[in-house]
Design a protein around this motif. Structure first.
Motif, short mmCIF file in Angstrom:
data_model
loop_
_atom_site.label_atom_id
_atom_site.label_comp_id
_atom_site.label_asym_id
_atom_site.label_seq_id
_atom_site.Cartn_x
_atom_site.Cartn_y
_atom_site.Cartn_z
N ARG A 53 -9.95 -11.00 -7.27
CA ARG A 53 -7.97 -11.18 -7.68
C ARG A 53 -7.68 -12.12 -7.47
O ARG A 53 -6.73 -12.55 -8.81
CB ARG A 53 -7.39 -10.07 -6.51
CG ARG A 53 -7.40 -8.33 -6.31
CD ARG A 53 -6.74 -8.69 -4.81
NE ARG A 53 -5.19 -8.82 -5.33
CZ ARG A 53 -4.16 -7.61 -5.53
NH1 ARG A 53 -4.99 -6.93 -5.93
NH2 ARG A 53 -3.37 -8.26 -5.23
N ASN A 54 -8.30 -13.56 -7.04
CA ASN A 54 -8.16 -14.70 -7.74
C ASN A 54 -9.24 -15.62 -8.26
O ASN A 54 -8.45 -16.96 -8.15
CB ASN A 54 -8.22 -15.04 -5.64
CG ASN A 54 -7.08 -14.61 -4.62
OD1 ASN A 54 -7.47 -13.77 -3.80
ND2 ASN A 54 -6.19 -14.82 -4.81
N ASN A 55 -9.87 -15.18 -8.73
CA ASN A 55 -11.04 -16.01 -9.47
C ASN A 55 -11.13 -15.01 -11.09
O ASN A 55 -11.53 -14.24 -11.06
CB ASN A 55 -12.30 -15.81 -9.26
CG ASN A 55 -11.97 -17.18 -7.46
OD1 ASN A 55 -11.44 -18.07 -7.17
ND2 ASN A 55 -11.48 -16.87 -6.39
N ILE B 176 -7.77 1.09 -0.72
CA ILE B 176 -6.80 1.13 0.86
C ILE B 176 -6.45 -0.49 0.79
O ILE B 176 -7.23 -1.53 1.52
CB ILE B 176 -7.42 1.21 1.85
CG1 ILE B 176 -8.47 2.68 1.61
CG2 ILE B 176 -6.35 1.24 3.62
CD1 ILE B 176 -7.07 3.98 1.86
N PRO B 177 -5.20 -1.36 0.66
CA PRO B 177 -4.94 -2.24 0.40
C PRO B 177 -4.43 -2.48 1.54
O PRO B 177 -3.37 -1.73 2.29
CB PRO B 177 -3.90 -2.06 -0.60
CG PRO B 177 -3.29 -0.85 -0.47
CD PRO B 177 -4.57 0.04 -0.41
N ARG C 98 1.78 -4.93 -1.48
CA ARG C 98 3.09 -6.13 -2.20
C ARG C 98 2.88 -6.96 -2.99
O ARG C 98 3.73 -7.24 -4.00
CB ARG C 98 3.56 -6.73 -1.22
CG ARG C 98 4.40 -6.08 -0.40
CD ARG C 98 5.03 -7.00 1.16
NE ARG C 98 6.09 -5.71 2.07
CZ ARG C 98 6.24 -6.60 3.25
NH1 ARG C 98 6.53 -7.66 3.65
NH2 ARG C 98 7.07 -6.21 4.32
N GLU C 99 1.63 -6.85 -3.25
CA GLU C 99 1.37 -8.35 -4.63
C GLU C 99 1.18 -7.01 -6.21
O GLU C 99 1.11 -7.20 -7.16
CB GLU C 99 -0.24 -8.90 -4.25
CG GLU C 99 0.09 -10.07 -3.18
CD GLU C 99 -0.74 -10.85 -2.67
OE1 GLU C 99 -0.73 -11.58 -2.20
OE2 GLU C 99 -2.46 -10.39 -3.89
N GLY C 100 0.61 -6.24 -5.58
CA GLY C 100 0.44 -4.86 -6.73
C GLY C 100 -1.02 -4.91 -7.32
O GLY C 100 -1.61 -5.96 -6.55
N GLY C 101 -0.71 -4.51 -8.20
CA GLY C 101 -2.35 -4.92 -9.80
C GLY C 101 -2.61 -3.66 -9.48
O GLY C 101 -2.13 -2.67 -8.57
N GLU D 4 -6.08 -2.92 -7.11
CA GLU D 4 -6.53 -2.50 -6.38
C GLU D 4 -5.19 -2.09 -5.25
O GLU D 4 -5.05 -1.07 -4.47
CB GLU D 4 -6.81 -3.73 -5.30
CG GLU D 4 -8.01 -4.75 -5.73
CD GLU D 4 -7.96 -5.31 -6.98
OE1 GLU D 4 -8.91 -5.62 -7.25
OE2 GLU D 4 -6.92 -5.37 -6.86
N GLY D 5 -3.88 -2.10 -5.15
CA GLY D 5 -2.71 -2.24 -4.97
C GLY D 5 -2.08 -1.63 -5.27
O GLY D 5 -0.90 -0.50 -4.47
N ALA D 6 -2.47 -1.27 -6.41
CA ALA D 6 -1.28 -0.03 -7.39
C ALA D 6 -2.09 0.71 -8.14
O ALA D 6 -2.02 1.90 -8.02
CB ALA D 6 0.51 -0.77 -7.60
N THR D 7 -2.72 0.33 -9.37
CA THR D 7 -2.60 0.98 -10.51
C THR D 7 -3.86 1.93 -10.59
O THR D 7 -3.94 2.63 -10.99
CB THR D 7 -2.89 0.39 -11.69
OG1 THR D 7 -3.93 -0.70 -11.27
CG2 THR D 7 -1.48 -0.72 -12.11
N SER D 8 -4.53 1.50 -9.12
CA SER D 8 -5.71 2.35 -8.88
C SER D 8 -5.89 3.95 -8.21
O SER D 8 -6.50 4.74 -8.55
CB SER D 8 -6.77 1.57 -8.14
OG SER D 8 -5.91 0.94 -6.74
N MET D 9 -4.56 3.85 -7.60
CA MET D 9 -3.82 5.36 -7.76
C MET D 9 -4.21 6.42 -8.32
O MET D 9 -3.32 7.45 -7.91
CB MET D 9 -2.38 5.20 -6.49
CG MET D 9 -2.68 4.09 -5.39
SD MET D 9 -3.83 4.83 -4.19
CE MET D 9 -2.52 5.79 -3.03
#
Length: 463
Positions: free
Chosen positions: A182-184, A408-409, A415-418, A420-425
Motif C-alpha cells: 500500500r505504501n510502495n 480484514i482491514p 478508513r483509507e479504503g483502497g 484491502e479496505g474496500a474494493t476486495s469485498m
C-alpha cells in the motif's frame, strides 16, 4: 450459528483441560502425515480474477500436511497446513467437525492454515463470486473439495497413529523480502530498498516450532507475513511458501516442513513474477528457518489450552434486492457476479445477514508461545498490535486460517479504503465494506481468549 460456535468454543476448552487420550505426565508426543493435493486434471485456478482458462501443468506439487501434538496430560492439537489460496466456511467446518467426531480432537484444537498460494485450485465457495466458469468446471471444484475434506480428515488419523515421544521447542527468526504494497509502488521497490527508504508497516518475524525425536528432526512449523503472489501463471505451484518448505526439507532430510501465513494481506514479495524469484524467496525463508533451528530454541512443556469462537463482524450497509437486480446488468462483470451471488444468498436465506460469523481461535502451547489464529486476509496492523499488547517475543499471529471469507482491514486501512479496505469485498461476494467496529471487535475477542488460554495452561505452583 453464531451461538452454536460460542458453545463449541467453551465446551472444547473444557475438553482440552480434561484431556483427550489421558496420558498424564507421559511427556509431549508428536505425529505427522502428508497428502499430495495437486489436482489430477486441468481445472480452474484460484487467486486472480483475470484468469480466463484452466490450469496448464505443474511446477511443483501441492501439499496438505498434518502435525498432531499431544501434551503431558494427553490433550491434542491438530495443525493442518494447505498449499491453497483459502478455504470457505462450509469446507473448514466439515473438516474440523469430522476430526472432532472421528478422533476426539475438539474443534477448538484443530486449525487449518492456507498458504494463500495463487497458483492452486478453486476450493468450495471461496472467492466463488469472482469466477464466471462453466458448470463442468464447478463440478470439478465440488469433486476436488469433497475429496479434500475426506482425505485431510483421514490424514489426521494417520498423524495420530504416528504419535511418538518428542521434544518441542520454539524460536523466532527474520526474513526481509515482504514489502508493504500500500505504501510502495512495485516498480520503485528495488531502488527504495537499496536506499533504505521502504515505507509502511511490516512484520518480518519468522516464528519456528521444531519437533525432535531421539533419531531426527521430525517436523518444522514456520510462518511469515507475506502474500504468496510471486507467480501468476497457469501451472500448479506452492509459490514461495512451497519453495521454502522444499528448502527446509532438503536441508533437513526426513523432516516434515509446514508453512503458515501471518498477517500479510497488505504485504507483497517484491519484485515478483518469475520462478527464479519465487525460488529465491523460498530459499531465503528456508535459510531463516534453519538459522533458528541451529540456534538456542526454547523448550516447551506443560499443558495445551485452546479456545475458538465465531464473533459477528457487521457490514456497513446492505443493498436492497432491487439494487442487486439492477447491478446484475452492470458492465463490470465482477460487480454483476457479486450481485448474482448475493441474490442467490438472498433467496436461500430469505434476505442478507448484516454480520459475518468471523472465526477467532487462540492456542497456548504449554509454557511456549501464545498463538492467535485469525480467519480471512488480515492486514499487518493486527499482528503488530497483538504482539505489542500480548508480548512481542512470545506471541504468534496467523491469518488465512480456517475460513478465508474476505480481507480484514484495521480501522486505519478501512478508513483509507483502497483494495484491502474496500474494493476486495466485491471479489469475495460480501455485500459491503465492514463497519468501523471491526478492529475493536476482533481485538476484544483476542484479548478475552488470551486471558482464558494463559490461565488454563498455567499449572498452580506446589505449596
Amino acid at each position: 450459528m453464531h451461538r452454536r460456535w460460542f458453545v463449541l468454543g467453551v465446551v472444547t476448552l473444557g475438553m482440552s483441560l480434561l484431556a483427550v487420550g489421558k496420558a498424564a505426565d507421559a511427556g509431549w508426543q508428536a505425529g505427522g502425515a502428508r497428502l499430495n493435493i495437486t489436482p489430477g486434471q486441468s481445472m480452474w485456478m484460484s487467486g486472480y480474477g483475470g484468469r480466463d482458462h484452466p490450469s496448464e501443468g505443474k511446477l511443483t506439487e501441492l501439499w496438505a500436511k498434518v502435525l498432531v501434538l499431544q501434551d503431558d496430560a494427553g490433550t491434542r492439537l491438530a495443525v493442518v497446513t494447505l498449499d491453497l489460496v483459502g478455504l470457505d466456511r462450509a469446507t473448514e467446518q466439515a473438516i474440523r467437525s469430522q476430526v472432532a467426531e472421528q478422533y476426539g480432537i475438539p474443534v477448538a484444537n484443530t486449525a487449518l492454515f492456507s498458504s494463500h498460494t495463487h497458483t492452486g485450485p478453486v476450493v468450495g465457495t471461496n472467492l466463488k463470486a469472482m469466477y464466471a466458469i462453466s458448470d463442468e468446471q464447478w463440478q470439478l471444484v465440488d469433486e476436488y473439495t469433497s475429496n479434500l475434506i475426506r482425505d485431510v480428515v483421514a490424514k489426521v488419523g494417520e498423524a495420530i497413529d504416528d504419535l511418538e515421544p518428542a521434544e518441542i521447542s520454539w524460536g523466532n527468526g527474520t526474513a526481509t523480502f515482504a514489502v508493504n504494497r500500500r505504501n510502495n509502488r512495485a516498480a520503485d521497490v528495488p531502488k527504495l530498498r537499496e536506499m533504505g527508504q521502504l515505507r509502511g508497516p511490516v512484520d518480518h518475524d519468522v516464528p519456528v516450532l521444531a519437533v525432535r525425536t531421539e533419531e531426527k528432526l521430525k517436523a518444522v512449523l514456520f510462518g511469515y507475513a507475506c502474500h504468496a503472489t510471486v507467480l501468476s501463471f497457469y501451472q500448479w505451484s506452492g509459490d514461495y511458501p512451497g519453495f521454502a518448505q522444499i528448502a527446509v526439507e532438503e536441508a533437513h532430510p526426513g523432516c516434515l516442513a509446514m508453512f503458515w501465513a501471518g498477517c500479510g494481506a497488505d504485504q507483497n514479495p517484491l519484485p515478483r513474477r518469475t520462478v527464479e524469484l519465487a525460488t529465491e524467496y523460498g530459499k531465503r525463508l528456508g535459510q531463516a528457518v534453519s538459522r533458528v533451528l541451529e540456534g538456542d530454541m526454547q523448550p516447551i512443556g506443560g499443558e495445551i489450552a485452546a479456545v475458538s469462537e465465531e464473533v459477528p463482524l457487521e457490514f456497513a450497509e446492505l443493498p436492497s434486492r432491487e439494487q442487486l437486480l439492477e447491478t446484475t446488468k452492470s458492465s463490470n462483470r465482477f460487480e454483476a457476479g457479486r450481485a448474482r451471488w448475493l441474490l442467490g444468498q438472498w433467496e436461500a436465506n430469505d434476505g442478507l445477514s448484516g454480520a459475518y460469523p468471523y472465526p477467532v481461535q487462540s492456542w497456548k502451547l504449554g509454557d511456549g508461545p501464545l498463538w492467535v489464529i485469525l480467519g480471512g486476509e488480515v492486514v499487518v496492523d493486527y499482528s503488530l498490535r497483538f504482539k505489542n499488547e500480548l508480548g512481542a517475543d512470545t506471541t504468534w499471529v496467523a491469518g488465512y486460517a480456517n475460513d478465508v471469507m474476505a480481507y480484514i482491514p484495521s480501522l486505519r486501512v478501512l478508513r483509507e479504503g483502497g483494495y484491502e479496505g474496500a474494493t476486495s469485498m466485491i471479489y469475495y461476494g460480501q455485500p459491503s465494506v465492514w463497519a468501523e467496529g471491526i478492529e475493536s471487535r476482533i481485538a476484544s475477542e483476542v484479548q478475552r481468549q488470551a486471558d482464558i488460554v494463559r490461565k488454563a495452561s498455567t499449572k498452580p505452583q506446589a505449596p
